[in-house]
Design an enzyme around this catalytic site. Structure first.
Site, mmCIF file in Angstrom:
data_model
loop_
_atom_site.group_PDB
_atom_site.id
_atom_site.type_symbol
_atom_site.label_atom_id
_atom_site.label_comp_id
_atom_site.label_asym_id
_atom_site.label_seq_id
_atom_site.Cartn_x
_atom_site.Cartn_y
_atom_site.Cartn_z
ATOM 1 N N GLU A 158 0.827 -1.212 0.000
ATOM 2 C CA GLU A 158 0.000 0.000 0.000
ATOM 3 C C GLU A 158 0.865 1.268 0.000
ATOM 4 O OE1 GLU A 158 -4.086 -1.681 1.979
ATOM 5 O OE2 GLU A 158 -2.577 -0.910 3.384
ATOM 6 N N GLU A 353 -5.487 -7.625 -2.328
ATOM 7 C CA GLU A 353 -6.164 -7.604 -1.025
ATOM 8 C C GLU A 353 -7.617 -7.212 -1.257
ATOM 9 O OE1 GLU A 353 -4.673 -5.258 2.200
ATOM 10 O OE2 GLU A 353 -2.584 -5.718 1.759
#
Length: 455
Positions: A158, A353
């Site tokens: 991320e 994810e």
């Protein structure tokens, strides 16, 4: 789904391994964070360090063919800048070899928020160019060690979070005033590290697949007011598009560069950095996706940095259902960003994810009927298939998040994402027994059918 499509699970080392002080592991910043009234410490996680065989068997039984793990920098390199720890490296050898023996493709992430404590204390984490060098050295060693067994790699989990205030929690930031300049410096340094490792991997191991990953939370305008639309677009440009542009062109968004120049931001841009960024090589664009959000421009102070618009103007979407933890559930948003990302950048897209956190209790006897999780994943997988077959996007696979229960990123074991229940709480470790939920058998069927049977 297309032949060779990946179905699997993603986790981080701090949320799975435990074993925080054995076999030569040095301390990370997470090892020093204490438990609170509502959260656990990070010392035990779900003890996958000792139970990885059992967990890999569960993933195989669910018909997964990929598992994205993270290597703990402080487990394999003493204090982050010392010698290799053979016992730590041997654990990842066992884990990777265990996957391959079961027909599960490994994916490795090199950094998931857990800065070695020594580098946080002495160098202020990624505020320091020395830490960039230390991290690149660690990453090159891992590439050299695993390149023959691991094809798929990402550097930062991320990565766009380092362009938000979350950077001060995940980059080893030990001291400072949390200024916008510090945020931009942290992000720039992580970008240099990513670029250097992608160039190294591509030059030495051309068969590897090297991707970049963002936390994709699309920002909608709260209303049709032009100022809401404008600030939502600008927020998306800074938080999402800027990083994908860097991954694919090696250049910052012109809008971001203009903001830096106009506001006199000092972010340690040095001669030669542009050449480093120009060496980026990206094979796929990965992202996490859990929800979308909306932005009310009326709440954003004049002159605020676009990175921080959501700090002020975030609002729930009144047209969407919320999860147990107040996150908007938006499968159409999932389809939209898959299609948009592929259209805009022309590289294969990989959602690595996706999941929903739920409050769940096990009575010690009966199966947990997690129908809401099944409904969430069914709607998102269907949205992904629509992006592929109706919109023409190229997608490599679909990885759920934490499909064996793990503590959340804020150390809350009761925010559960898994298809397998782990019998522990905050702080009670109990016996950590693994118990398949109803969704376990649904995933097993979906993955076995290559996504064709979502019933």
């Amino acid at each position: 789904m297309p032949k060779g499509f990946f179905w699997g699970n993603s986790v981080s080392s701090m949320q799975t391994e435990g074993a925080w002080n054995i076999d030569g592991k040095s301390l990370s910043v997470y090892d020093l964070r204490p438990a609170t009234e509502k959260t656990a410490d990070w010392h035990d996680a779900i003890d996958e360090y000792h139970r990885y065989e059992e967990d890999l068997d569960l993933l195989k039984a669910m018909n997964m063919n990929m598992y994205r793990i993270q290597i703990s920098w402080s487990r394999v390199i003493k204090d982050g800048d010392g010698e290799i720890n053979p016992a730590g490296l041997a654990y990842y050898d066992r884990l990777v070899d265990g996957m391959r023996q079961r027909g599960i493709e490994p994916m490795i992430c090199l950094y998931h928020f857990d800065m070695p404590a020594k580098l946080a204390r002495e160098e202020n984490g990624f505020m320091s160019r020395k830490v960039v060098d230390d991290f690149v050295s660690y990453g090159e060693k891992m590439l050299d060690h695993f390149a023959g067994r691991v094809k798929y790699w990402i550097v930062f989990n991320e990565h766009n979070l380092y362009f938000t205030d979350e950077a001060f929690n995940i980059a080893g930031y030990d001291h400072g005033d949390q200024s916008i300049g510090d945020m931009y410096q942290i992000f720039h340094h992580t970008m240099l590290a990513h670029a250097r490792l992608s160039k190294y991997a591509h030059g030495k191991y051309p068969d590897l697949k090297f991707g970049g990953m963002i936390a994709y939370t699309p920002v909608y305008p709260a209303t049709s007011k032009p100022v809401d639309v404008y600030l939502a677009r600008k927020s998306n440009e800074f938080l999402n598009e800027n990083l994908n542009k860097l991954y694919t062109t090696g250049k910052y968004s012109t809008e971001v560069l203009a903001w830096i120049k106009n506001h006199g931001i000092q972010a340690d841009f040095q001669a030669g950095d542009a050449d480093i960024l120009a060496g980026i090589h990206t094979d796929f664009l990965a992202f996490s996706y859990y929800r979308s959000t909306t932005l009310n421009a009326d709440k954003v102070p004049a002159g605020e940095a676009p990175n921080r618009y959501l700090n002020w103007g975030f609002e729930h979407n009144r047209f969407l259902e919320e999860s147990d933890f107040g996150w908007d559930i938006d499968p159409l948003g999932f389809r939209n960003i898959i299609t948009h990302t592929y259209n805009a950048y022309g590289l294969p897209v990989f959602p690595i994810e996706n999941g929903i956190g739920c409050l769940e209790k096990w009575d010690g006897e009966h199966e947990i009927a997690d129908d809401r999780r099944i409904a969430y994943h069914r709607s998102h997988i269907q949205a992904m298939e629509d992006a592929i077959f109706e919109d023409g996007a190229e997608v490599l696979g679909y990885l759920g998040w934490g499909l064996i229960d793990i503590p959340s990123s804020h150390a809350d074991m009761e925010k559960r994402y898994g298809a397998v229940y782990v019998n522990r709480g905050n702080p009670d470790l109990r016996d950590m027994k693994r118990v398949p939920k109803k969704s376990f058998y649904w995933f097993k069927k979906v993955f076995a059918s290559n996504g064709e049977d979502l019933a």
